[in-house]
Each structure stands twice: as C-alpha cells, then as structure tokens.
Write an enzyme that holds these catalytic residues in place. Structure first.
Site, PDB file in Angstrom:
ATOM      1  N   ALA A  56      39.537 -20.152  23.083  1.00  0.00           N
ATOM      2  CA  ALA A  56      37.830 -20.372  22.722  1.00  0.00           C
ATOM      3  C   ALA A  56      37.374 -20.041  21.445  1.00  0.00           C
ATOM      4  CB  ALA A  56      37.135 -19.560  23.814  1.00  0.00           C
ATOM      5  N   ARG A 114      32.186 -31.219  16.827  1.00  0.00           N
ATOM      6  CA  ARG A 114      31.772 -32.550  17.465  1.00  0.00           C
ATOM      7  C   ARG A 114      30.420 -32.254  18.327  1.00  0.00           C
ATOM      8  NH1 ARG A 114      37.435 -33.953  19.509  1.00  0.00           N
ATOM      9  NH2 ARG A 114      37.839 -31.940  19.348  1.00  0.00           N
ATOM     10  N   GLY A 137      43.913 -23.678  14.171  1.00  0.00           N
ATOM     11  CA  GLY A 137      44.340 -24.619  15.527  1.00  0.00           C
ATOM     12  C   GLY A 137      44.809 -23.728  16.779  1.00  0.00           C
ATOM     13  N   ASN A 192      47.082 -35.727  27.079  1.00  0.00           N
ATOM     14  CA  ASN A 192      47.216 -34.056  27.578  1.00  0.00           C
ATOM     15  C   ASN A 192      45.897 -33.653  28.077  1.00  0.00           C
ATOM     16  OD1 ASN A 192      47.953 -31.489  27.169  1.00  0.00           O
ATOM     17  ND2 ASN A 192      47.376 -31.341  24.900  1.00  0.00           N
ATOM     18  N   ARG A 240       7.054 -19.591  37.684  1.00  0.00           N
ATOM     19  CA  ARG A 240       7.565 -19.131  36.626  1.00  0.00           C
ATOM     20  C   ARG A 240       8.258 -17.786  36.843  1.00  0.00           C
ATOM     21  NH1 ARG A 240       3.078 -19.745  32.339  1.00  0.00           N
ATOM     22  NH2 ARG A 240       4.694 -18.581  30.880  1.00  0.00           N
TER      23      ARG A 240
HETATM   24  C1  UD1 Z   1      43.054 -30.414  22.564  1.00  0.00           C
HETATM   25  C2  UD1 Z   1      44.756 -30.918  22.617  1.00  0.00           C
HETATM   26  C3  UD1 Z   1      44.862 -32.264  23.102  1.00  0.00           C
HETATM   27  C4  UD1 Z   1      44.397 -32.291  24.418  1.00  0.00           C
HETATM   28  C5  UD1 Z   1      42.851 -32.024  24.529  1.00  0.00           C
HETATM   29  C6  UD1 Z   1      42.206 -31.451  25.955  1.00  0.00           C
HETATM   30  C7  UD1 Z   1      45.602 -29.510  20.546  1.00  0.00           C
HETATM   31  C8  UD1 Z   1      46.279 -29.697  19.161  1.00  0.00           C
HETATM   32  N1  UD1 Z   1      45.163 -30.792  20.953  1.00  0.00           N
HETATM   33  O1  UD1 Z   1      42.616 -31.247  21.687  1.00  0.00           O
HETATM   34  O2  UD1 Z   1      46.148 -32.771  23.001  1.00  0.00           O
HETATM   35  O3  UD1 Z   1      44.119 -33.846  24.803  1.00  0.00           O
HETATM   36  O4  UD1 Z   1      42.830 -30.446  23.882  1.00  0.00           O
HETATM   37  O5  UD1 Z   1      41.161 -31.317  26.213  1.00  0.00           O
HETATM   38  O6  UD1 Z   1      45.743 -28.635  21.280  1.00  0.00           O
HETATM   39  N2  UD1 Z   1      40.624 -23.349  19.741  1.00  0.00           N
HETATM   40  C9  UD1 Z   1      40.824 -22.251  19.243  1.00  0.00           C
HETATM   41  N3  UD1 Z   1      41.418 -22.072  17.910  1.00  0.00           N
HETATM   42  C10 UD1 Z   1      41.317 -23.145  17.129  1.00  0.00           C
HETATM   43  C11 UD1 Z   1      41.110 -24.403  17.524  1.00  0.00           C
HETATM   44  C12 UD1 Z   1      40.831 -24.572  18.864  1.00  0.00           C
HETATM   45  O7  UD1 Z   1      40.960 -21.169  20.070  1.00  0.00           O
HETATM   46  O8  UD1 Z   1      41.740 -22.882  15.941  1.00  0.00           O
HETATM   47  C13 UD1 Z   1      40.278 -23.677  21.018  1.00  0.00           C
HETATM   48  C14 UD1 Z   1      38.866 -24.294  21.335  1.00  0.00           C
HETATM   49  O9  UD1 Z   1      37.749 -23.203  21.078  1.00  0.00           O
HETATM   50  C15 UD1 Z   1      38.871 -25.024  22.359  1.00  0.00           C
HETATM   51  C16 UD1 Z   1      40.371 -25.407  22.703  1.00  0.00           C
HETATM   52  O10 UD1 Z   1      41.029 -24.565  21.640  1.00  0.00           O
HETATM   53  O11 UD1 Z   1      38.413 -24.377  23.671  1.00  0.00           O
HETATM   54  C17 UD1 Z   1      40.613 -26.809  22.284  1.00  0.00           C
HETATM   55  O12 UD1 Z   1      40.273 -27.301  21.040  1.00  0.00           O
HETATM   56  P1  UD1 Z   1      39.762 -28.683  20.833  1.00  0.00           P
HETATM   57  O13 UD1 Z   1      39.182 -28.444  19.166  1.00  0.00           O
HETATM   58  O14 UD1 Z   1      38.472 -29.094  21.654  1.00  0.00           O
HETATM   59  O15 UD1 Z   1      40.898 -29.590  20.927  1.00  0.00           O
HETATM   60  P2  UD1 Z   1      40.908 -30.956  21.183  1.00  0.00           P
HETATM   61  O16 UD1 Z   1      40.542 -31.764  20.040  1.00  0.00           O
HETATM   62  O17 UD1 Z   1      40.053 -31.281  22.423  1.00  0.00           O
HETATM   63 MG    MG Z   2      38.869 -30.181  23.348  1.00  0.00          MG
END
Ligand code: UD1
Ligand code: MG
Length: 431
Positions: free
Chosen positions: A8, A14, A78, A165, A308
């Site tokens: 998280a 986005r 990542g 995935n 309310r």
């Molecule tokens: C990710 C997967 C993708 C999958 C999708 C499913 C990776 C590289 N990609 O992509 O293959 O189809 O989820 O929903 O894993 N996060 C961190 N640290 C970071 C980056 C992200 O904790 O540095 C957390 C985000 O807060 C989020 C989760 O990881 O809760 C997924 O990150 P997000 O950027 O949404 O990945 P996707 O592009 O959706």
């Molecule tokens: Mg995601």
C-alpha cells in the site's frame, strides 16, 4: 498459518488525486480497511507496507493489530521493492507469505483460503478477461505459467493475451529471500517489479501454480472508474446482507447504504435513499431521504427528509422537507417543511409546517428546548437559546425570542389590517 504482506505504498498516480490511493473510500470506508479486515480473518501476522503519505495512511489503520513497514521507495520503488522492505525488516514470521495488493478492496477471506489449500512454490492468481487493459499479462504455454509482462512493457501481441495477473500470490519466504534481491529495474517504469520473480523461478524449475479467479472479487482499483465499479459491488453486498437480515428495500438498486450503518428489527427503505453512519431500528425511511450520523428508532422519516449527524429520533414522525440536525426528538411530529437544529423536543409535541429553530446568530450556535405536549403553530421562528416548557401553545406566525412558561399561549403578530375595495382602486378595475 501464513503471513500476509499488503502492498500500500504506491502513490496511485492514475487516481489523479491528492488522497493516497488506498485511502479512497467505497461506501464510506477506505480500500485499505476492507483488505486488512479480510486479511485478519485468516492470519494474525499482517504486514502493511506504506510510503506515500505514510503518516496519513498510518493514522487510518494504526488501530488494527498489524505491523506497518516503510518501503525503501527511494532505492527500491515498485511492488518488488515493497515486498523486499517487509522481508528485510524481518516482520514476516511464517514460511508461507500471502502477498496482496492494497488496491483490491473486493477480496473476501474465503477466496484467500483457496491459496492456502494449494501446494506449490508460488501460487498466483489469474483472471481471463475480455478487456485485459490495466493489468499485467500472464504468458501461459502448455498450461504452465512462463512469466508476467507488465502492460507498459508489453508488445502488440502480448497486449492481446487475455490472461492477467490478479495481484495475489502465495510465495514461500525462502523464494522471496532468494529472488527479490536479484530484481532489476530495467523496464518502462524503472521499478522493481514483484512480478519478475515468476520468470526467475520458472527458469530455476520451481513449481508455479495459477488459480483462476474473477474480477467480482479481485478487481484492482487504479482509477476513479474502477473505484465506482467496485463501490457498486460493495454497496450491493451491504444491501444484500441487510435484506437477508430482514430489512425491506424497495428497488434496492436505487438505494445507497454505507459500510458504517446498521439495522435492527424490521425496517423498510423506499427508493432513492442515502443512509450513512446511522443506526436504524424498526423504522421506515421513505423515498428520497438522506440520513447521516443518526439513531432512528420506531420512527417514520420522509419522503424527502434530511436527518443530519448527532440526531436521535424515537417514536417520531418526520414528514417531507424537514431537516433535523443534532436534535433529540422523543415522540414528536414534524410533518412538513421545518428546520430543527440543536434542539431537544419532548413527547406529544407537534411542530407546525414551516417552523424554524433559529440556532445560529452568525457567530455561535444555540439550543432550543421544547417540553411535552406543546403545539407549535405553523411558521414559528424559535430564536435560540430558548426554552418552551410543557403544555404551551405557540400561535402560527410567532417569533419566539423569550422563554415560555408551562401552560401559556405565546403569540407575536402584527395586527391584520383589511382595507375594503383596495384591489379595484389599485388596479383601476371595476368591481
Ligand atoms: C500490479 C501488477 C500487475 C497486476 C495488477 C493487479 C506489478 C509490477 N504489477 O499492477 O501485474 O496485473 O497489480 O491489480 O506488481 N505499491 C507499493 N509500492 C510501490 C508500488 C506499488 O506498495 O512502490 C502498491 C500500491 O500501493 C498498490 C499495489 O502495490 O496497492 C499495486 O500497485 P499498482 O501501481 O496498482 O500496480 P498495477 O499497475 O495495478
Ligand atoms: Mg493496481
């Protein structure tokens, strides 16, 4: 027993919002809370990885029995970097680690149990979608998973792969410890992808198993459209739960009930109502009413009423176009067009149409107290602070700016003047 790591730490670019992604709400409860509550049903070792707006997210989740880790996001951005931080801080106690993306609020504990019951070095979740966009694609050959290709790194043919995935994995800790330090960031996003360990493990002959899941439970929330679609699913779950518990809902698809509302006994809700953070006990909420932060017991509200926060209604009738705020109403009737704010009104009292508690003088708010069996005539203004004792009659159209003693009549009225024939003079018409 398995350990759970919830990712998280991401910014959620986005979402186009200054609120961190996992704090966006569905039915008035944040994404991260849904996933933590489900995770706690199957494990007592929950590790949540945070980074962006660390303090703000921490504040929302710190009362749950979980460990919170800060990702070394500067050096290892990542999803791979996020898991690495959790493993490095050796928060993860058990040999099997269930990894969940924090942007998956629809997951239910029963779905996660399927992972625990399967045996392999890596168990991952796959969805087959007509529109796979937004997800990483899963390359499957002869029924074996080969690798995951992130959308931003995929070529034209890879983008056509319908298998994606879903973002839930059960991985042995030993595998994470071995492969995570080997990840690199040679990709479109310059990030350390957790998903890259699949290919490494496949190349080493490890056993990978894919479990097919559906979007109804595993949808990832990346933008506001995803958020709205997931909220519809959550709201339906909430309404189905309460209907199964005896609440009558007319055209439930038009009704919004948040995650912090509860019902007791047989209640009836008519179309187009919004009910948030309330407790409704054996009451009827009529069409197009908005209820927030209220306790409503043995009462009828609406149509088109607004109740309310900090309001408490007992055995009370509230009719159309009545607004109630921070008021305690005990066995009263307010049938039409009134504002009752910061008030306390007791048994047997009738509030006439158009009554206003004038609770605000432009600087401060004041209270109105009305006793038992009071008859408040239509179009009365009660200038707070004011106390009306029991058995009082207030004549229609009065402005009450003094306390009224028990048994009295309060009347303030400019005398009515009648000038006969004025109409004909004014318009120059004949009688
Ligand atoms: C990710 C997967 C993708 C999958 C999708 C499913 C990776 C590289 N990609 O992509 O293959 O189809 O989820 O929903 O894993 N996060 C961190 N640290 C970071 C980056 C992200 O904790 O540095 C957390 C985000 O807060 C989020 C989760 O990881 O809760 C997924 O990150 P997000 O950027 O949404 O990945 P996707 O592009 O959706
Ligand atoms: Mg995601």
């Amino acid at each position: 027993m398995l350990s759970i790591v919830i990712l998280a730490a991401g910014k959620g670019t986005r979402m186009k919002s200054s609120t961190p992604k996992v704090l966006h709400k569905l039915c008035n409860k944040s994404m991260i809370e849904y996933i933590i509550e489900e995770a706690l049903k199957i494990s007592n070792d929950i590790n949540v990885v945070l980074f962006h707006q660390f303090e703000n997210v921490k504040k929302v989740i710190e009362n749950y029995p979980i460990n919170i880790t800060k990702q070394d996001h500067i050096n290892y951005p990542g999803t791979g970097g996020a898991v690495l931080s959790a493993i490095k801080n050796s928060n993860v106690k058990n040999e099997k680690v269930l990894i969940l993306n924090g942007d998956m609020p629809l997951i239910e504990a029963d779905e996660l149990k399927k992972f625990e019951e399967t045996n392999a070095d890596i168990i991952m979740s796959v969805m087959k979608l007509n529109n796979p966009s937004g997800y990483g694609r899963v390359l499957i050959e002869n029924e074996n998973v080969k690798k995951i290709i992130e959308e931003k790194d995929a070529n034209k043919n890879e983008l056509k792969i319908p298998y994606v995935n879903a973002g839930v994995y059960l991985i042995k800790k030993e595998i994470l410890e071995k492969y995570l330090p080997k990840l690199n960031n040679n990709n479109a996003q310059k990030e350390y992808y957790l998903t890259d360990i699949i290919e490494m493990a496949v190349n080493d002959g490890r056993k990978i198993k894919a479990i097919e899941v559906d979007e109804e439970n595993f949808k990832g929330i990346n933008n506001k459209k995803d958020l709205a679609e997931a909220e519809r699913i959550i709201c339906n779950r909430i309404k189905n739960f309460w209907m199964k518990n005896g609440v009558i809902m007319h055209l439930p698809e038009t009704i919004y009930i948040d995650a912090n509302t509860s019902f007791e006994g047989e209640c009836e809700i008519w179309p187009n109502c919004v009910i948030k953070e309330s407790v409704i006990i054996e009451s009827e909420i009529r069409a197009s009413s908005v209820i927030e932060g209220a306790v409503i017991k043995h009462s009828g509200v609406g149509p088109m009423a607004r109740i309310r926060p900090k309001s408490e209604l007992i055995d009370t009738h509230i009719g159309n176009f009545v607004e109630v705020k921070a008021s305690k109403l005990n066995k009263i009737k307010a049938g039409h067009l009134s504002y009752l704010g910061d008030s306390e009104i007791d048994e047997g009292t009738n509030i006439g149409a158009g009554t206003i508690t004038c609770n605000y003088d432009g600087k401060k708010k004041y209270k109105t107290k009305i006793g038992k069996n009071v008859f408040v005539g239509s179009d009365t203004q009660l200038i707070a602070p004011v106390v009306i004792e029991d058995d009082v009659i207030i004549a229609a159209g009065s402005t009450v700016n003094k306390d009224v003693k028990k048994g009295s009549l309060a009347i303030s009225r400019a005398p009515l003047k009648i000038i006969e024939g004025f109409y004909y003079k004014f318009f120059g018409k004949k009688e």
